[in-house]
Design a protein around this motif. Structure first.
Motif, short mmCIF file in Angstrom:
data_model
loop_
_atom_site.label_atom_id
_atom_site.label_comp_id
_atom_site.label_asym_id
_atom_site.label_seq_id
_atom_site.Cartn_x
_atom_site.Cartn_y
_atom_site.Cartn_z
N ALA A 101 5.21 -1.02 -8.23
CA ALA A 101 5.36 -2.43 -7.91
C ALA A 101 5.18 -2.70 -6.43
CB ALA A 101 6.74 -2.91 -8.36
N MET A 102 5.49 -1.72 -5.58
CA MET A 102 5.36 -1.83 -4.12
C MET A 102 6.16 -3.01 -3.57
SD MET A 102 1.40 -0.72 -3.33
CE MET A 102 1.64 -0.92 -1.55
N THR A 103 7.29 -3.29 -4.17
CA THR A 103 8.14 -4.39 -3.71
C THR A 103 8.57 -4.18 -2.27
OG1 THR A 103 8.99 -4.64 -5.96
CG2 THR A 103 10.25 -5.68 -4.19
N GLY A 104 8.30 -5.17 -1.43
CA GLY A 104 8.65 -5.08 -0.02
C GLY A 104 7.74 -4.21 0.81
N CYS A 105 6.68 -3.69 0.21
CA CYS A 105 5.77 -2.77 0.92
C CYS A 105 4.37 -3.36 1.12
CB CYS A 105 5.63 -1.46 0.15
SG CYS A 105 7.17 -0.59 -0.15
N ALA A 106 4.10 -4.51 0.52
CA ALA A 106 2.73 -5.02 0.51
C ALA A 106 2.69 -6.52 0.73
CB ALA A 106 2.05 -4.65 -0.81
N GLU A 107 3.45 -6.99 1.71
CA GLU A 107 3.48 -8.42 1.98
C GLU A 107 2.32 -8.81 2.90
OE1 GLU A 107 5.65 -10.37 0.39
OE2 GLU A 107 6.28 -8.49 -0.56
N PRO A 108 1.62 -9.90 2.59
CA PRO A 108 0.54 -10.35 3.48
C PRO A 108 1.03 -10.49 4.92
CG PRO A 108 0.51 -11.59 1.43
CD PRO A 108 1.77 -10.77 1.42
N GLY A 109 0.23 -9.99 5.84
CA GLY A 109 0.59 -10.02 7.24
C GLY A 109 1.12 -8.71 7.78
N PHE A 110 1.52 -7.79 6.89
CA PHE A 110 1.97 -6.47 7.34
C PHE A 110 0.82 -5.74 8.03
CE2 PHE A 110 5.70 -5.32 4.26
CZ PHE A 110 6.43 -6.38 4.75
N ASP A 111 1.16 -4.99 9.07
CA ASP A 111 0.18 -4.05 9.63
C ASP A 111 -0.02 -2.91 8.65
OD1 ASP A 111 -0.20 -5.45 11.98
OD2 ASP A 111 1.28 -4.29 13.11
N VAL A 112 -1.25 -2.43 8.56
CA VAL A 112 -1.54 -1.29 7.70
C VAL A 112 -2.33 -0.26 8.51
CG1 VAL A 112 -1.64 -2.76 5.66
CG2 VAL A 112 -3.76 -2.17 6.81
N TRP A 113 -2.18 1.00 8.11
CA TRP A 113 -2.97 2.09 8.67
C TRP A 113 -3.75 2.72 7.52
CZ3 TRP A 113 -3.37 3.20 13.81
CH2 TRP A 113 -2.41 2.63 14.66
N TYR A 114 -5.03 2.94 7.73
CA TYR A 114 -5.88 3.46 6.67
C TYR A 114 -6.76 4.60 7.17
CZ TYR A 114 -9.62 0.61 8.78
OH TYR A 114 -10.53 0.05 9.65
N SER A 115 -7.09 5.50 6.23
CA SER A 115 -8.00 6.60 6.52
C SER A 115 -9.38 6.24 6.00
CB SER A 115 -7.51 7.89 5.87
OG SER A 115 -7.38 7.73 4.46
#
Length: 240
Positions: A40-54
């Motif tokens: 569900a990724m509750t609290g982990c995927a809110e629009p505006g969060f910074d993300v780091w990707y490979s």
């Protein structure tokens, strides 16, 4: 565990269809990442969060970018890629970073076991030691200062508890290891408000002799390292 290549930073626009996430770079470029997380990724995927990707150099991949980390509004780091949890635990086992399991010299991954055609995450063994079956669960749900597992009803997780109980009945050691992949979580409890059956089975498993551990991690864009035991609150109930 070090990421094999340097990570890149962007801002989350949205996660959708479970496995996809649209992001935007500081220069305004928008593109889609693969999201290796079925939860569900509750609290982990809110629009505006910074993300780091490979980034992968595999030309056959439709989406070369893989979402690895999220940074929430409180500045907490979260490991989004669920495949990393077992890599982190394997490294911790090999380097004897989990005190309760440090006496085992041999570690095997993905070994068939149990009554329901399952595979255990890790089977530990050593001279004059009982075989130790270790099931790893990644914890990322933070709610009111408490970490919870699971973040959705988990029939598979219930099955794994049954298998661990069977291991104990067969004379082996069985361990449920909550690998906490969220830097804001310092204590873990079963999410009875989400999956009451899982919580019931967890309590029954503990009564049957299954051991439960929780360990936190140091998380940044360079890598993830399991580095500290966390508090378990198996009798905690979330207030409504």
């Amino acid at each position: 565990m070090q990421f094999p290549t340097p990570l890149n930073k962007a801002r989350l626009l949205k996660r959708y269809k479970r496995f996809l996430a649209d992001v935007e770079t500081t220069s305004g470029e928008q593109f889609t990442l693969h999201c290796p997380n079925t939860g569900a990724m509750t609290g982990c995927a809110e629009p505006g969060f910074d993300v780091w990707y490979s980034l992968s150099d595999n030309p056959k991949r439709k989406y070369p970018g893989t979402w690895e980390l999220a940074i929430d509004d409180a500045g907490h780091s979260i490991v989004v890629n669920t495949q990393r949890a077992n890599q982190v635990v394997k490294e911790a086992l090999m380097e004897s970073l989990i005190a309760e399991l440090a006496q085992y010299p041999n570690t095997r991954a993905e070994v068939k076991y149990g009554e329901q055609n399952s595979r255990i995450d890790f089977l530990l063994s050593g001279p004059e030691l009982p075989d130790c079956y270790v099931e790893v669960k990644s914890v990322t749900l933070l709610d009111s200062c408490m970490g919870y597992f699971p973040d959705a009803v988990s029939v598979r997780g219930q099955k794994h508890l049954d298998e661990l109980v069977h291991c104990v009945a067969e004379g082996h050691r069985a361990v449920l290891l909550f690998g906490v992949m969220h830097s804001g979580i310092n204590a873990v409890a079963p999410a009875a408000h989400i999956d009451a059956r899982y919580a019931e089975k967890l309590h029954a498993a503990v009564a049957a002799g299954v051991e439960v551990l929780a360990y936190g991690c140091r998380i940044d864009e360079a890598g993830v390292t399991m580095d500290r035991p966390l508090t378990l609150e198996l009798d905690h109930r979330k207030s409504s």
